[in-house]
Scaffold this active site. Structure first.
Site, PDB file in Angstrom:
ATOM      1  N   SER A   1      -5.917  72.488  11.314  1.00  0.00           N
ATOM      2  CA  SER A   1      -4.770  71.900  10.637  1.00  0.00           C
ATOM      3  C   SER A   1      -3.767  73.030  10.428  1.00  0.00           C
ATOM      4  CB  SER A   1      -5.194  71.316   9.290  1.00  0.00           C
ATOM      5  OG  SER A   1      -6.190  70.346   9.504  1.00  0.00           O
TER       6      SER A   1
ATOM      7  N   ASP B   1      -3.589  70.410  14.752  1.00  0.00           N
ATOM      8  CA  ASP B   1      -3.739  69.033  14.283  1.00  0.00           C
ATOM      9  C   ASP B   1      -2.654  68.669  13.261  1.00  0.00           C
ATOM     10  OD1 ASP B   1      -5.244  66.715  14.539  1.00  0.00           O
ATOM     11  OD2 ASP B   1      -6.424  67.135  12.732  1.00  0.00           O
ATOM     12  N   HIS B   2      -2.107  67.469  13.389  1.00  0.00           N
ATOM     13  CA  HIS B   2      -1.185  66.899  12.389  1.00  0.00           C
ATOM     14  C   HIS B   2      -0.095  67.850  11.924  1.00  0.00           C
ATOM     15  CE1 HIS B   2      -3.044  63.027  11.719  1.00  0.00           C
ATOM     16  NE2 HIS B   2      -4.226  63.616  11.716  1.00  0.00           N
TER      17      HIS B   2
ATOM     18  N   ASP C   1       2.992  65.376  14.422  1.00  0.00           N
ATOM     19  CA  ASP C   1       2.783  64.153  13.654  1.00  0.00           C
ATOM     20  C   ASP C   1       4.090  63.782  12.953  1.00  0.00           C
ATOM     21  OD1 ASP C   1       2.156  62.112  11.999  1.00  0.00           O
ATOM     22  OD2 ASP C   1       0.457  63.084  11.014  1.00  0.00           O
TER      23      ASP C   1
ATOM     24  N   GLU D   1       1.460  60.386  17.409  1.00  0.00           N
ATOM     25  CA  GLU D   1       0.824  59.317  16.629  1.00  0.00           C
ATOM     26  C   GLU D   1       1.829  58.229  16.299  1.00  0.00           C
ATOM     27  OE1 GLU D   1      -1.889  60.384  13.394  1.00  0.00           O
ATOM     28  OE2 GLU D   1      -0.780  59.025  12.079  1.00  0.00           O
TER      29      GLU D   1
ATOM     30  N   GLY E   1     -12.906  60.569  11.790  1.00  0.00           N
ATOM     31  CA  GLY E   1     -14.287  60.438  12.262  1.00  0.00           C
ATOM     32  C   GLY E   1     -15.330  60.425  11.152  1.00  0.00           C
TER      33      GLY E   1
ATOM     34  N   ASN F   1     -11.800  62.785  16.058  1.00  0.00           N
ATOM     35  CA  ASN F   1     -11.518  63.907  15.159  1.00  0.00           C
ATOM     36  C   ASN F   1     -12.476  63.906  13.969  1.00  0.00           C
ATOM     37  OD1 ASN F   1      -9.365  64.265  16.829  1.00  0.00           O
ATOM     38  ND2 ASN F   1      -7.795  64.063  15.253  1.00  0.00           N
ATOM     39  N   VAL F   2     -13.056  65.077  13.707  1.00  0.00           N
ATOM     40  CA  VAL F   2     -13.995  65.201  12.592  1.00  0.00           C
ATOM     41  C   VAL F   2     -13.596  66.423  11.761  1.00  0.00           C
ATOM     42  CG1 VAL F   2     -16.415  65.453  11.932  1.00  0.00           C
ATOM     43  CG2 VAL F   2     -15.820  64.279  14.073  1.00  0.00           C
TER      44      VAL F   2
HETATM   45  P1  13P Z   1     -11.950  63.068   8.840  1.00  0.00           P
HETATM   46  O1  13P Z   1     -11.557  64.117   7.829  1.00  0.00           O
HETATM   47  O2  13P Z   1     -12.091  61.723   8.222  1.00  0.00           O
HETATM   48  O3  13P Z   1     -13.127  63.487   9.630  1.00  0.00           O
HETATM   49  O4  13P Z   1     -10.713  62.916   9.851  1.00  0.00           O
HETATM   50  C1  13P Z   1     -10.377  64.009  10.650  1.00  0.00           C
HETATM   51  C2  13P Z   1      -9.118  63.786  11.396  1.00  0.00           C
HETATM   52  O5  13P Z   1      -8.797  62.702  11.809  1.00  0.00           O
HETATM   53  C3  13P Z   1      -8.304  64.970  11.648  1.00  0.00           C
HETATM   54  O6  13P Z   1      -7.159  64.694  12.360  1.00  0.00           O
END
Ligand code: 13P
Length: 291
Positions: A50, A82-83, A104, A135, A217, A237-238
């Site tokens: 992130s 990410d995002h 994002d 997204e 996820g 994504n987790v």
């Molecule tokens: P979680 O935090 O629910 O695993 O989601 C992760 C995510 O989608 C990151 O972009």
């Protein structure tokens, strides 16, 4: 050299009926654990940061760790931002050596989302072999600096999804389908599998061109993961699960060894717990043995 962008490994995954785990990490230990899990299971993998962890370690440090670990790993590894809601920071990470960038702009109206996403896609494509994720709709919950109240989360419209992909030039696409960041409040969260399948068909019906991303996820029931894979999810994504694993493993170890002052042993314990959690995901996603 096993450095790849996200699109190439996701296309392979989508074609062959498995999905790639994309794991948010905040530090070196988690980074190593994710790569170890990928090597052990022969899985292609996406490591994601992130914005805050990326800023904390610095983009150059993050990319140096990525290149060092990925170069000696005999599996494909992608580093994904990410995002990110800041166009300038997306470009900075692309320049530094991230191989997938997520802009994002989903909180903005449709046209502004397209404008910002296209700017990042054009830039990334001009500087290197970098794929870009956009997204549409909004994913509920909290991920780093992005917060969306559950009742404000909006699902992606299939027709608009096609228009969004065509006009922005993104490589991979995350339509909001009801999954959420963080821990789900119910055992059976409301996820629109059909919407994902419809979007997948509209975008990839004639062959995989724009593989799809499933956010949120953590906590997804196993049967949901199967259905989401069948509906076209090629990247899961987790994040939250690995944060919990990190903190819980540290707590467990320190509690059991309160008189010991050997950080190396604590690190091994945490890395091992993280590696096991990641392997669990790779098994569920079917990516084991696919590298
Ligand atoms: P979680 O935090 O629910 O695993 O989601 C992760 C995510 O989608 C990151 O972009």
């Amino acid at each position: 050299m096993s450095i790849v962008n996200a699109k190439e490994i996701m296309v392979e995954a989508a074609k062959n009926g498995y999905a790639i785990g994309a794991f948010n990490i905040t530090d070196l230990l988690q980074f190593e654990a994710v790569i170890d899990a990928a090597v052990e299971t022969k899985s292609p993998v996406i490591v994601q940061t992130s914005v805050k962890p990326s800023q904390f370690l610095g983009t150059n440090m993050m990319v140096a760790i990525f290149r060092t670990l990925a170069q000696s790993a005999p599996v494909p590894v992608c580093l994904h931002l990410d995002h990110c809601t800041d166009i300038a920071y997306c470009k900075k990470c692309a320049d530094a050596g991230y191989t997938n960038i997520m802009i994002d702009a989903s909180k903005h109206p449709f046209e502004e989302n397209i404008r910002q996403t296209k700017e990042v896609a054009d830039y990334c494509h001009s500087v290197g072999d970098i794929s870009v994720e956009g997204e549409l709709g909004t994913v509920g919950g909290v991920e780093d600096q992005v917060k969306v109240a559950e009742d404000e989360a909006q699902l992606a419209n299939p027709k608009q999804s096609v228009e969004f992909v065509e006009r922005t030039g993104v490589d991979i696409f995350a339509p909001a389908i009801g999954t959420a960041h963080g821990v789900y409040k119910t055992k059976n969260p409301k996820v629109d599998f059909e919407r994902l399948a419809t979007i997948h068909k509209m975008l990839n019906g004639d062959g995989i061109k724009i593989p799809l991303v499933v956010h949120g996820g953590t906590g997804l029931p196993d049967d949901y993961i199967v259905k989401l894979r069948e509906a076209g999810g090629a990247k899961f994504n987790v994040s939250t699960e690995l944060k919990h694993t990190l903190i819980d493993a540290k707590w467990e170890y320190i509690n059991a060894h309160r008189e010991e002052y050997d950080p190396g042993k604590l690190d091994v314990f945490v890395r091992d717990a993280t590696r096991k959690a990641v392997i669990g995901w790779m098994e569920k996603l079917g990516s084991v043995g696919k590298a």
